[in-house]
Design an enzyme around this catalytic site. Structure first.
Site, short mmCIF file in Angstrom:
data_model
loop_
_atom_site.label_atom_id
_atom_site.label_comp_id
_atom_site.label_asym_id
_atom_site.label_seq_id
_atom_site.Cartn_x
_atom_site.Cartn_y
_atom_site.Cartn_z
N HIS A 97 26.64 41.17 44.45
CA HIS A 97 27.44 42.34 44.05
C HIS A 97 26.53 43.44 43.53
O HIS A 97 25.41 43.18 43.12
CB HIS A 97 28.44 41.94 42.96
CG HIS A 97 29.35 40.84 43.37
ND1 HIS A 97 30.18 40.19 42.49
CD2 HIS A 97 29.57 40.27 44.58
CE1 HIS A 97 30.87 39.28 43.14
NE2 HIS A 97 30.52 39.30 44.40
N SER A 99 33.86 38.26 40.44
CA SER A 99 35.29 38.51 40.68
C SER A 99 36.19 37.91 39.60
O SER A 99 37.32 38.37 39.43
CB SER A 99 35.70 37.95 42.04
OG SER A 99 35.09 38.67 43.07
N ASP A 144 37.38 45.01 42.97
CA ASP A 144 36.96 44.42 41.69
C ASP A 144 35.49 44.69 41.40
O ASP A 144 35.05 44.57 40.27
CB ASP A 144 37.27 42.92 41.68
CG ASP A 144 36.76 42.21 42.92
OD1 ASP A 144 36.31 42.88 43.88
OD2 ASP A 144 36.83 40.97 42.94
N ASP A 160 40.49 30.37 44.08
CA ASP A 160 39.40 31.34 43.90
C ASP A 160 39.78 32.38 42.83
O ASP A 160 40.95 32.55 42.48
CB ASP A 160 39.10 32.01 45.24
CG ASP A 160 37.71 32.63 45.28
OD1 ASP A 160 36.91 32.37 44.37
OD2 ASP A 160 37.43 33.38 46.23
N GLU A 205 45.33 40.13 47.99
CA GLU A 205 43.87 40.28 48.02
C GLU A 205 43.29 40.11 49.42
O GLU A 205 43.53 39.10 50.08
CB GLU A 205 43.21 39.22 47.12
CG GLU A 205 41.70 39.39 47.06
CD GLU A 205 40.90 38.13 46.70
OE1 GLU A 205 41.45 37.02 46.79
OE2 GLU A 205 39.72 38.29 46.36
ZN LIG Z 1 31.56 38.21 45.72
#
Ligand SMILES: [Zn+2]
Ligand SMILES: *[C@@H]1O[C@H](CO)[C@@H](O)[C@H](O)[C@H]1NC(C)=O
Ligand SMILES: *[C@@H]1O[C@H](CO)[C@@H](O)[C@H](O)[C@H]1NC(C)=O
Ligand SMILES: *[C@@H]1O[C@H](CO)[C@@H](O)[C@H](O)[C@H]1NC(C)=O
Ligand SMILES: *[C@@H]1O[C@H](CO)[C@@H](O)[C@H](O)[C@H]1NC(C)=O
Ligand SMILES: *[C@@H]1O[C@H](CO)[C@@H](O)[C@H](O)[C@H]1NC(C)=O
Ligand SMILES: *[C@@H]1O[C@H](CO)[C@@H](O)[C@H](O)[C@H]1NC(C)=O
Length: 657
Positions: free
Chosen positions: A611, A221, A484, A281, A434
């Protein structure tokens, strides 16, 4: 066509240079240029240049001789003369730097603890810009005659601003498959036709973006936030910098992100940052931080607070609104030595620690809202299984109380719009919001919680459109909803959970899975309060615990058990550390007692899913919406938003400050 022999040679070279263990990502040979080959720039966007010349001391590339302390670097616009970079940018020739680093060439070298050592000579040109659109050739000449050429493109785009405001929603980790599953759970259908639509389904434009990073095809991310916000692809864990080989996480070559350019060009424009993650984050951090290590949380919070100290490219006033979680990074601790709440207050921010305070905060003043430690509790826990909020000791003041008056993504986003609209009714704003735990709950294979977050995002988008309409701002606001990166999630049928629970044998339990005609219809929209069933507006499942659930999964996972039932007692922990630490993570039996064992496919060091490769959707509505149709790259999201805000600056003296 190019002669085949040349093609074949080029292929061999690039193959050799692009191992999964790389000496330095983006560096094609022993000479490295950052921004690297194929980089794109917004006209007038500030950036740094980093040059490195590598002198491998041992390993497969070992060379004899001194590191190069006399390399040359030139820039040429296509068709023009090459000039030294110092002359081109009218800056002093930077000083030579030296360091060394080690890396493993492959898994065998890593197992044997045989790192290869590389001596480095380097230079950095700080805060330069290219204004004139066109193609450029940046050439590093080293070891006498060796060359590394980076082809750069300064994009040619209109400079006229078309949108007053831009709102970018990031569904972290959100894929089309997840949207499809969330729709199935929350929207009733009759004979294969939905009676209602998601807010996303109503967007006029759908595009498709590729998320690959600069030096790996799977991104994280930080890397992908950088692409979306700055138009530069970088390396995993990096925020708004290219990663050099030095150990310092703050000396890497930086580039300006969209809010930095927006604020520099429009000093009275507004900036809002909203996230359900901890605010340090990556996805929120990408709008402020510049570091090769997303784990530098204190840098992130300090960048929100005062921008880049000692780095003169922007007169950073901080975001107008900053709302999310992660109180631990604002409190005094060894990692974050500064008491940030006080610092933000002194700078004119109201500080809200709960939803009531958020609602009551004046719209004409700056606002910091930090609502708990860690990530915000999920929509499912805040709205359905509320007893999971008890005994968390997570109140954001660090007192150890429970945070029991929490806002959700919708509350935070609508408040952010109120503040931005009130404070910047003439100059417009950029807001990023987000839905972070779509990703976080996907990682822990908690599909119910993840899809609950996705539905909360959809509800937030719907409410945002209504809010903008009521403020008279809808026509002038570009709304983009994207992700993302994805996770390899999909649904392949349904599960009769009564039957599954009644079987003793793991192989028999699998007979509870019904596919094709036996998948049946969604049971999530049936039961529960009648008012929810057909209502236009709020769409969440009528119930989360039907007998027939979704047969959902991801393509890569740790050892875990699956019972395909909502985890009503709190978020999942699919795998736990083995007693013998070196054996990594094993199935957490307690996570799904009635389920069956699924052996992991990831290395045993992984306790979560990861991911995936998939392209992700882009929904757009408003001025410039047409730019977002079709198939393109993640960085194009930045260029399209920047174009819509008229941020291209095609000559040094023109338009900017
Ligand atoms: Zn992640
Ligand atoms: C390279 O040299 C370093 C430092 O002397 C050493 O630790 C490392 O094992 C060497 N690596 C190889 C591949 O020989
Ligand atoms: C690498 O650099 C070290 C100093 O950091 C120096 O002692 C050594 O001689 C260099 N090695 C080579 C091969 O140049
Ligand atoms: C690597 O650089 C450090 C200083 O940055 C130096 O102390 C060390 O000796 C160098 N190592 C080698 C093997 O050259
Ligand atoms: C909410 O925050 C305000 C201001 O800090 C405080 O006075 C109030 O007690 C808080 N409410 C709850 C429910 O924690
Ligand atoms: C919370 O803690 C209290 C006392 O420490 C305990 O009585 C109560 O059962 C706990 N509640 C939950 C939901 O765990
Ligand atoms: C899981 O893997 C273990 C070996 O690690 C094996 O003994 C077991 O049969 C496997 N179980 C399933 C359900 O695949």
């Amino acid at each position: 066509m190019r002669p085949l022999s040349i093609f074949a040679t080029a292929w061999t070279l690039s193959f050799a240079a692009a191992q999964t263990f790389q000496r330095l990502g983006g560096c094609p040979d022993l000479g490295c240029v950052f921004p690297p080959d194929q980089a794109d720039f917004l006209p007038g966007q500030y950036f740094d240049i980093r040059l490195e010349v590598h002198s491998p001391v041992n390993g497969s590339e070992a060379r004899v001789g001194e590191p190069d302390s006399d390399f040359k670097f030139t820039i040429a616009k296509k068709g023009g003369h090459s000039v030294s970079a110092a002359k081109y940018f009218k800056v002093e020739e930077p000083e030579l730097e030296r360091w060394n680093f080690t890396w493993y060439e492959d898994l065998f070298a890593q197992d044997a603890n045989q790192p290869s050592l590389v001596n480095v000579t380097a230079k950095a040109y700080r805060r330069v810009a290219l204004y004139e659109p066109g193609e450029y050739e940046a050439t590093l000449t080293y070891y006498g005659h060796k060359k590394t050429v980076a082809n750069w493109l300064v994009r040619d785009m209109p400079t006229k601003r078309r949108a007053k405001n831009v709102i970018l929603f990031v569904g972290d980790g959100m894929t089309t498959n997840m949207i499809t599953a969330a729709r199935l759970m929350a929207h009733r259908s009759i004979n294969g036709k939905y009676m209602t639509k998601m807010a996303l389904d109503k967007f006029p434009i759908l595009g498709h973006q590729m998320t690959h990073s600069m030096d790996s095809f799977i991104t994280d991310s930080a890397n992908s936030a950088t692409a979306l916000y700055s138009g530069h692809k970088t390396t995993v864990n990096a925020l708004n910098v290219y990663v050099d080989s030095s150990s310092d996480p703050f000396d890497d070559p930086k580039f300006e992100n969209i809010v930095e350019v927006f604020r520099r060009r429009n000093p009275d424009g507004g900036v809002g940052i909203v996230s359900t993650a901890f605010l340090a984050d990556a996805t929120p951090a990408g709008l402020a931080a510049h570091t090769s290590d997303r784990g530098e949380y204190d840098h992130v919070i300090s960048a929100y607070y005062e921008g880049l100290k000692d780095y003169e490219w922007t007169d950073w006033k901080g975001p107008d609104v900053l709302l999310g979680a992660g109180a631990e990074n604002f409190l005094k601790s060894e990692d974050a030595p500064r008491a940030y709440y006080d610092l933000f207050s002194e700078k004119g921010y109201n500080v809200a620690w709960n939803n009531t305070a958020l609602e009551n905060a004046p719209n004409d003043e700056k606002l910091l809202g930090v609502f708990q430690t860690s990530n915000l509790e999920t929509w499912l826990d805040r709205n359905v299984y509320q007893s999971n909020l008890l005994n968390q000791s997570n109140y954001p003041d660090g007192s150890g109380r429970d945070a029991d008056d929490l806002p959700g993504l919708k509350d935070m986003t609508l408040k952010a719009i109120d503040v931005l609209h009130e404070r910047h009714s003439d100059d417009g704003f950029f807001l990023m919001s987000e839905a972070a735990s779509i990703d976080k709950q996907m990682h822990t294979l908690d599909y119910d919680r993840s899809l609950g977050e996705l539905l909360e995002l959809d509800d937030t988008v719907r409410a945002t459109i209504e809010k903008l309409e009521s403020l008279g701002e809808l026509e002038e606001t570009l709304i983009v909803v994207t992700a993302d990166h994805g996770h390899g999630f999909d649904v392949t049928g349904s599960v009769d959970t009564d039957y599954l629970d009644a079987q003793d044998d793991d192989r028999d339990k699998r007979n509870a899975v019904g596919y094709y005609q036996n998948s049946g219809l969604s049971q999530y929209t049936v039961g529960g309060p009648k008012s929810l069933r057909y209502s236009e507006g709020v769409h969440f499942p009528a119930r989360w615990d039907p007998r027939y659930t979704l047969h959902a999964g991801v393509v890569a996972f740790p050892d875990h058990r699956e019972n395909y039932q909502v985890h009503s007692e709190g978020p999942r922990t699919p795998a736990v550390a083995a007693k013998d630490k070196k054996n990594g993570y094993y199935v957490n039996y307690k996570d799904a007692v009635t389920g069956f064992l699924i052996n992991g496919t990831l290395p045993v060091s992984a306790d979560q899913g990861v991911h995936s490769l998939t392209d992700v959707p882009v929904f757009a509505k408003g001025p410039c919406q047409e730019l977002f149709g079709g198939v393109y790259n993640s960085i194009d999201v930045f260029f399209h938003m920047a174009e819509c805000l008229g941020l291209a600056q095609t000559s040094k003296g023109h338009g900017g400050k």
